[in-house]
Motif scaffolding. Structure first.
Motif, short mmCIF file in Angstrom:
data_model
loop_
_atom_site.label_atom_id
_atom_site.label_comp_id
_atom_site.label_asym_id
_atom_site.label_seq_id
_atom_site.Cartn_x
_atom_site.Cartn_y
_atom_site.Cartn_z
N GLN A 44 34.46 2.64 -44.33
CA GLN A 44 35.79 2.82 -44.18
C GLN A 44 36.31 4.14 -44.13
OE1 GLN A 44 38.33 -0.59 -44.63
NE2 GLN A 44 39.86 0.75 -45.37
N CYS A 45 36.65 4.93 -43.20
CA CYS A 45 37.58 6.05 -43.55
C CYS A 45 38.77 5.69 -44.20
CB CYS A 45 38.05 6.68 -42.07
SG CYS A 45 38.97 8.06 -41.92
N LEU A 46 39.27 6.86 -45.11
CA LEU A 46 40.43 6.59 -45.68
C LEU A 46 41.63 6.55 -44.94
CD1 LEU A 46 39.98 9.45 -48.45
CD2 LEU A 46 39.81 7.11 -48.89
N THR A 117 51.46 13.56 -20.18
CA THR A 117 50.82 14.28 -21.12
C THR A 117 50.23 13.54 -22.36
OG1 THR A 117 52.61 15.02 -22.34
CG2 THR A 117 51.92 16.35 -20.57
N MET A 118 49.25 13.91 -22.96
CA MET A 118 48.75 13.16 -24.30
C MET A 118 47.87 14.21 -24.97
SD MET A 118 46.49 9.99 -24.83
CE MET A 118 46.35 9.16 -26.28
N GLY A 119 48.44 14.68 -26.28
CA GLY A 119 47.59 15.44 -27.03
C GLY A 119 46.86 14.32 -28.07
N VAL A 120 45.48 15.00 -28.40
CA VAL A 120 44.71 14.22 -29.24
C VAL A 120 44.05 15.23 -30.11
CG1 VAL A 120 42.41 12.94 -29.27
CG2 VAL A 120 43.87 12.70 -27.35
N ALA A 121 43.90 14.87 -31.33
CA ALA A 121 43.49 15.82 -32.39
C ALA A 121 42.16 15.30 -33.46
CB ALA A 121 44.31 16.51 -33.18
N THR A 122 41.48 16.14 -34.25
CA THR A 122 40.60 15.53 -34.99
C THR A 122 41.31 15.26 -36.12
OG1 THR A 122 38.50 16.21 -36.08
CG2 THR A 122 39.96 18.20 -35.71
N GLY A 123 40.79 14.34 -37.04
CA GLY A 123 41.45 13.86 -38.13
C GLY A 123 42.58 13.08 -38.18
N GLY A 124 42.67 12.09 -39.23
CA GLY A 124 43.56 11.17 -39.26
C GLY A 124 44.94 11.79 -40.14
N CYS A 125 46.08 11.57 -39.33
CA CYS A 125 47.52 12.33 -39.64
C CYS A 125 48.04 11.84 -41.06
CB CYS A 125 48.57 11.92 -38.62
SG CYS A 125 48.87 10.11 -38.30
N LYS A 126 47.44 10.43 -41.33
CA LYS A 126 48.22 10.22 -42.87
C LYS A 126 47.51 11.37 -43.84
CE LYS A 126 49.96 7.42 -45.94
NZ LYS A 126 49.68 8.34 -47.18
N ALA A 127 46.43 11.67 -43.90
CA ALA A 127 45.79 12.60 -44.91
C ALA A 127 46.26 13.85 -44.70
CB ALA A 127 44.25 12.46 -45.04
#
Length: 201
Positions: A44-46, A117-127
């Motif tokens: 599980q990822c954080l 439009t839709m933006g996508v990014a690496t990494g979870g925004c919470k952290a």
């Protein structure tokens, strides 16, 4: 502004803010692998379950796959990063920059008149944006603290970075635990913005 001009200016804007490379690809060429999402859960990822953008709360891989029909093009971009940084928390400010860059490009496309439009990014925004808070406001039905900046996680949508790199024509160095021991070896953090043409096109 023509659709081609919008596309060209999005690439130029990405380069202006410091990405290592930016390319335009057909949205329909993006590949989604729903099996990748299980790595968010096991081990599980954080970020799993911690925000409205990450699994199981964000768009599913299937939903994302179906939504690709709405878009014509994607501007994909990356930041080249030493593997020694990718293997530590030093990557987090760069991941945040990926989200901010996707948000900037998405805002440009909207202001230029793109229909969807839709933006996508690496990494979870919470952290990346709310590590100092116990809970994600979006999960409580409230406005995100960083509304407009945070984007769905690329891996949480089932987008394989290796396949994305091949599509963009980027050389790929597979990052492993052993990679960090190699001085100077580079990896990358990436994002993309999907968009379609303006209503008069």
């Amino acid at each position: 502004m023509s659709f081609q001009e919008i596309t060209d200016q999005m690439v130029a804007l990405a380069l202006d803010v410091g990405v290592s490379d930016a390319r335009v690809v057909d949205a329909g060429a993006l590949k989604v692998n729903a099996d990748l999402v299980r790595y968010c859960r096991e081990p599980q990822c954080l970020n799993y379950g911690a925000s409205g953008h990450c699994p199981p709360h964000g768009p599913s891989a299937r939903e994302f796959q179906l939504s690709l029909d709405w878009y014509e093009k994607a501007v994909v971009f990356k930041f080249d990063v030493p593997v020694s940084v990718l293997m530590t928390d030093e990557r987090l400010p760069i991941s945040r920059q990926v989200h901010e860059t996707a948000a900037l490009l998405e805002r440009f496309a909207k202001n230029a008149g793109c229909v969807v439009t839709m933006g996508v990014a690496t990494g979870g925004c919470k952290a990346l944006f709310c590590s100092g808070f116990d809970a994600c406001l979006k999960l409580q039905g409230k406005l995100c603290r960083h509304d407009g900046l945070t984007k769905p996680s690329m891996s949480g949508l089932g987008v394989d970075f290796a396949v994305l790199s091949e599509l963009a024509g980027w050389p790929l160095n597979k990052v492993t635990a052993e990679s960090s021991a190699s001085d100077g070896e580079m990896g990358a953090l990436a994002g993309f913005v999907l968009f379609s043409g303006t209503p008069d096109q």
